[in-house]
Write a protein that holds these residues in place. Structure first.
Motif, mmCIF file in Angstrom:
data_model
loop_
_atom_site.group_PDB
_atom_site.id
_atom_site.type_symbol
_atom_site.label_atom_id
_atom_site.label_comp_id
_atom_site.label_asym_id
_atom_site.label_seq_id
_atom_site.Cartn_x
_atom_site.Cartn_y
_atom_site.Cartn_z
ATOM 1 N N ALA A 14 21.264 -7.667 18.805
ATOM 2 C CA ALA A 14 21.976 -7.188 19.996
ATOM 3 C C ALA A 14 23.385 -6.751 19.629
ATOM 4 O O ALA A 14 24.088 -7.418 18.868
ATOM 5 C CB ALA A 14 22.017 -8.281 21.053
ATOM 6 N N LYS A 15 23.823 -5.630 20.196
ATOM 7 C CA LYS A 15 25.118 -5.042 19.819
ATOM 8 C C LYS A 15 26.291 -5.608 20.593
ATOM 9 O O LYS A 15 27.443 -5.456 20.184
ATOM 10 C CB LYS A 15 25.054 -3.525 19.997
ATOM 11 C CG LYS A 15 24.037 -2.837 19.096
ATOM 12 C CD LYS A 15 24.017 -1.340 19.344
ATOM 13 C CE LYS A 15 23.052 -0.632 18.388
ATOM 14 N NZ LYS A 15 21.656 -1.083 18.591
ATOM 15 N N ASN A 16 26.031 -6.253 21.722
ATOM 16 C CA ASN A 16 27.106 -6.816 22.538
ATOM 17 C C ASN A 16 26.500 -7.876 23.462
ATOM 18 O O ASN A 16 25.270 -8.061 23.508
ATOM 19 C CB ASN A 16 27.815 -5.728 23.347
ATOM 20 C CG ASN A 16 26.836 -4.867 24.135
ATOM 21 O OD1 ASN A 16 26.023 -5.384 24.904
ATOM 22 N ND2 ASN A 16 26.901 -3.544 23.944
ATOM 23 N N ASN A 17 27.361 -8.572 24.216
ATOM 24 C CA ASN A 17 26.874 -9.655 25.069
ATOM 25 C C ASN A 17 25.944 -9.160 26.170
ATOM 26 O O ASN A 17 25.007 -9.862 26.564
ATOM 27 C CB ASN A 17 28.055 -10.411 25.681
ATOM 28 C CG ASN A 17 28.695 -11.373 24.706
ATOM 29 O OD1 ASN A 17 28.055 -11.841 23.763
ATOM 30 N ND2 ASN A 17 29.967 -11.676 24.915
ATOM 31 N N ARG A 18 26.195 -7.963 26.691
ATOM 32 C CA ARG A 18 25.332 -7.429 27.739
ATOM 33 C C ARG A 18 23.914 -7.203 27.208
ATOM 34 O O ARG A 18 22.934 -7.561 27.868
ATOM 35 C CB ARG A 18 25.913 -6.116 28.277
ATOM 36 C CG ARG A 18 25.069 -5.462 29.374
ATOM 37 C CD ARG A 18 24.846 -6.402 30.540
ATOM 38 N NE ARG A 18 24.009 -5.795 31.560
ATOM 39 C CZ ARG A 18 23.334 -6.470 32.478
ATOM 40 N NH1 ARG A 18 23.383 -7.804 32.488
ATOM 41 N NH2 ARG A 18 22.605 -5.846 33.364
ATOM 42 N N GLU A 19 23.814 -6.638 26.030
ATOM 43 C CA GLU A 19 22.500 -6.420 25.440
ATOM 44 C C GLU A 19 21.836 -7.746 25.083
ATOM 45 O O GLU A 19 20.623 -7.909 25.266
ATOM 46 C CB GLU A 19 22.628 -5.544 24.199
ATOM 47 C CG GLU A 19 21.293 -5.082 23.640
ATOM 48 C CD GLU A 19 21.449 -4.008 22.587
ATOM 49 O OE1 GLU A 19 21.275 -2.820 22.928
ATOM 50 O OE2 GLU A 19 21.760 -4.362 21.428
ATOM 51 N N VAL A 129 23.211 -21.663 19.238
ATOM 52 C CA VAL A 129 24.148 -20.707 19.837
ATOM 53 C C VAL A 129 25.124 -20.153 18.800
ATOM 54 O O VAL A 129 25.510 -18.984 18.877
ATOM 55 C CB VAL A 129 24.916 -21.375 20.997
ATOM 56 C CG1 VAL A 129 25.913 -20.411 21.614
ATOM 57 C CG2 VAL A 129 23.936 -21.862 22.062
ATOM 58 N N PHE A 130 25.499 -20.968 17.839
ATOM 59 C CA PHE A 130 26.407 -20.508 16.785
ATOM 60 C C PHE A 130 25.565 -20.019 15.619
ATOM 61 O O PHE A 130 25.339 -20.711 14.630
ATOM 62 C CB PHE A 130 27.386 -21.622 16.410
ATOM 63 C CG PHE A 130 28.318 -21.946 17.547
ATOM 64 C CD1 PHE A 130 29.388 -21.118 17.838
ATOM 65 C CD2 PHE A 130 28.080 -23.048 18.359
ATOM 66 C CE1 PHE A 130 30.229 -21.390 18.914
ATOM 67 C CE2 PHE A 130 28.916 -23.326 19.433
ATOM 68 C CZ PHE A 130 29.991 -22.497 19.714
ATOM 69 N N THR A 131 25.086 -18.789 15.800
ATOM 70 C CA THR A 131 24.178 -18.170 14.845
ATOM 71 C C THR A 131 24.454 -16.674 14.835
ATOM 72 O O THR A 131 25.362 -16.198 15.526
ATOM 73 C CB THR A 131 22.715 -18.496 15.217
ATOM 74 O OG1 THR A 131 21.853 -18.026 14.189
ATOM 75 C CG2 THR A 131 22.307 -17.867 16.543
ATOM 76 N N THR A 132 23.684 -15.914 14.110
ATOM 77 C CA THR A 132 23.921 -14.492 13.937
ATOM 78 C C THR A 132 23.936 -13.757 15.276
ATOM 79 O O THR A 132 23.012 -13.889 16.084
ATOM 80 C CB THR A 132 22.812 -13.883 13.055
ATOM 81 O OG1 THR A 132 22.773 -14.583 11.813
ATOM 82 C CG2 THR A 132 23.064 -12.407 12.810
ATOM 83 N N GLY A 133 25.021 -13.006 15.529
ATOM 84 C CA GLY A 133 25.109 -12.168 16.710
ATOM 85 C C GLY A 133 25.289 -12.901 18.013
ATOM 86 O O GLY A 133 25.086 -12.317 19.082
ATOM 87 N N HIS A 134 25.683 -14.164 17.970
ATOM 88 C CA HIS A 134 25.824 -14.961 19.181
ATOM 89 C C HIS A 134 27.283 -15.397 19.369
ATOM 90 O O HIS A 134 28.176 -14.595 19.196
ATOM 91 C CB HIS A 134 24.855 -16.140 19.130
ATOM 92 C CG HIS A 134 23.434 -15.759 19.385
ATOM 93 N ND1 HIS A 134 22.765 -14.823 18.636
ATOM 94 C CD2 HIS A 134 22.536 -16.192 20.328
ATOM 95 C CE1 HIS A 134 21.530 -14.678 19.092
ATOM 96 N NE2 HIS A 134 21.374 -15.499 20.114
#
Length: 215
Positions: A14-19, A129-134
């Motif tokens: 995911a590229k951002n929080n919305r995605e 939650v503390f992982t890639t892209g999060h």
């Protein structure tokens, strides 16, 4: 929807929080089945086992990044009852709400200001939650703020992220007397069936445990 073994990478991408929110909304109905059957996701019970060594069952606990409530199920089994949760995904929150184990569930995003007063919780737990892209490392600032003096924060952290900069941030908070490390687990594989190459550790800190003059 992606095939089961692609879904984790699809979410990581995911590229951002919305995605990210949209992808979790789409995954919510199949999430529990996928994590249990396809990946053998053991991180919730590993984290709760360490959490239980330091946090009393009557504590007011925030599950930060609650997802569908898999961590909450382990907490209930361990005797915890005052459970609250936040997540960025409405779909995941709906799945967690259906289990009727949380007193309160609210949509919030880690890494942004959290809508809680200072010193609201006795303890915080955050798994996966503390992982890639999060969630970013600076999300810990808000978790420290909303945890009571002497309370605890336990979380799982992807090992490669610790090495790539999270570790420095965690150490910086300790150097600033925001918290003190109480224990961390050895490296382990949280998804031994689905992604056996991925390693996590569980980290536990006691908040603002330094003498007042050093805070």
């Amino acid at each position: 929807m992606q095939q089961r073994r692609d879904r984790v990478q699809w979410v990581y991408g995911a590229k951002n929080n919305r995605e990210l929110e949209q992808r979790y909304d789409e995954w919510a109905n199949e999430y529990d089945k996928d994590l249990r059957e396809e990946f053998d996701w053991i991180a919730p019970r590993v984290t709760v086992a360490l959490f239980g060594k330091y946090v009393a069952p009557d504590a007011r606990v925030l599950d930060a990044g609650v997802g569908t409530g898999l961590v909450g199920e382990c907490l209930i089994d361990a005797g915890y009852r005052q459970l609250h949760g936040i997540d960025l995904s409405v779909g995941m929150l709906a799945a967690a709400r259906s289990k009727a184990i949380y007193r309160e569930l609210r949509q919030m995003t880690l890494g942004e200001p959290l809508d809680f007063a200072d010193d609201t919780f006795d303890a915080v737990i955050s798994v996966g939650v503390f992982t890639t892209g999060h969630a970013p490392a600076h999300a810990f600032d808000e978790l420290v703020r909303i945890t009571k003096d002497g309370g605890h924060i336990f979380f799982s952290l992807k090992t490669e992220l610790h090495e790539e900069g999270f570790g420095r941030y965690l150490d910086g908070l300790e150097a600033a007397a925001k918290w003190k490390l109480v224990e961390h687990s050895p490296r382990y594989r949280p998804m031994p069936k689905g992604e056996p190459e991925v390693e996590h550790q569980v980290w536990g800190y006691r908040v603002r445990s330094a003498p007042a003059a050093l805070r």
